[in-house]
Design a protein around this motif. Structure first.
Motif: not given
Length: 392
Positions: A192, A202, A204, A224, A231
């Motif tokens: 990320d 989001g 993880r 995410v 994503h």
């Protein structure tokens, strides 16, 4: 099901990596309705075993006969080694994988005969019963077609594998309408950060601690979201050992049912324990700088993959500006050349500023990623001719 062929290479090594076989045929897209499994074999005992498995999975199974091959709803073809090649060719369409099935004990020539059918998988009962049952269950659930999984690993430290993985994921999302970028390296620092999504909410890896068994595909839709169908499931910087191979495989299995494509960034130093994860990859790219040391280091990684039973490997060479021909680097490393990434001005600065992988028209990384994505999207098998900035 290729076999290893001995040969000579510029870098001393006992065996040269074989040419990459035709990749598994996939036409990713939206989740289809329940389809039909077609069985092609004259082996009655094998047919009876497969009929029982299909019934247990609740999957429709059609025993193919001598008439016209008009099964438009076919999503999976099962065959014995006695199957007629013309018959199989008539049944196979884009997105319809072929699995050759045998029964133990095998005749010594079985694997050779299975290889001649150009199948996506060759499996043997009873050892492969659970695997087949899962595939048949997917058909019963309307998930017979799965998005491709592309693995990316560095041939040496700092080769740029994570950057290429991010570029591929963006290109696949643009081409196919959706993609999950999966951080399979617990020591990566978090993908990320690489793609500029560290401040976004989001799912993880830390939220999936202890995951095992079968994961619902809808769960990963909470990963995410970077926009435009992309994503990312990044590693968690809150500490902990990171995902184990079983957890990565579980997430991959759900991802290929939830997304049109999945790209997984693999840890270079832990490949030996990732057998099921590597086996889930339809294509595996090894990234290395175009240097003599890079080729030598990539040899070691390719050897490790070969020991793990992986043969679907290709090389992406990052031009290091030292004048070496990328074809020579690939030949030395012992893998087919998939593409060449030329230097991108301002790439490092853009990544450090959290701007993500550049998407400009002049970006060599973008060109390589876009060309590979189109290649996968159009289900083109066989040898691919690499070109600078992409593959043809």
């Amino acid at each position: 099901m290729p076999t290893q062929q001995p040969g000579r290479r510029p870098v001393p090594h006992p065996a040269r990596h074989p040419d990459r076989p035709r990749s598994a045929s996939h036409r990713p897209g939206s989740t289809p309705a329940q389809g039909t499994v077609v069985l092609v074999t004259g082996d009655e005992e094998l047919a009876a075993a497969l009929v029982r498995l299909a019934a247990a999975a609740g999957s429709p199974l059609h025993r193919d006969g001598p008439g016209p091959a008009d099964q438009d709803d076919t999503v999976l073809v099962l065959a014995g080694v006695d199957a007629d090649l013309d018959r199989l060719s008539a049944l196979r369409r884009p997105g319809v994988p072929l699995v050759v099935v045998g029964r133990a004990p095998l005749d010594p020539v079985w694997w050779q005969e299975a290889a001649g059918l150009d199948a996506d998988h060759a499996v043997v009962l009873p050892e492969a019963q659970d695997w087949l049952l899962e595939r048949l269950s997917d058909v019963a659930d309307g998930r017979g077609r799965r998005g491709p999984v592309v693995g990316v690993v560095g041939g040496t430290g700092g080769a740029g594998a994570s950057v290429l993985a991010a570029g591929l994921a963006r290109a696949l999302a643009d081409t196919l309408g959706g993609c999950l970028l999966l951080d399979g390296d617990p020591r990566s620092g978090g993908l990320d950060l690489l793609v500029g999504g560290d401040a976004l909410p989001g799912l993880r890896w830390g939220d999936l601690a202890g995951v095992q068994g079968r994961l619902g595909p809808h769960v990963l839709r909470s990963a995410v979201h970077l926009g435009a169908g992309l994503h990312v499931l990044p590693s968690d910087r809150r500490g902990g050992p990171g995902p184990d191979p079983e957890a990565v495989w579980t997430v991959l299995d759900a991802a290929r049912r939830a997304f049109a494509a999945t790209v997984v960034d693999l840890p270079r130093g832990a490949l030996a324990g990732l057998g099921p994860v590597l086996g889930a990859c339809d294509d595996l790219l090894v990234v290395t700088p175009g240097t003599t040391r890079g080729a030598a280091a990539a040899c070691a990684v390719l050897d490790e993959l070969r020991v793990a039973g992986v043969t679907r490997t290709r090389l992406v060479v990052r031009d290091a500006g030292v004048g070496l021909d990328p074809e020579d680097v690939a030949d030395a490393a012992g893998a087919p050349l998939a593409g060449v990434v030329r230097p991108d001005r301002g790439l490092d600065a853009a990544l450090e500023l959290g701007e993500g992988v550049p998407g400009g028209r002049r970006s060599s990384l973008r060109a390589v990623a876009a060309t590979l994505a189109r290649d996968w999207a159009h289900d083109r098998g066989g040898d691919r001719t690499p070109v600078a900035g992409g593959v043809r």
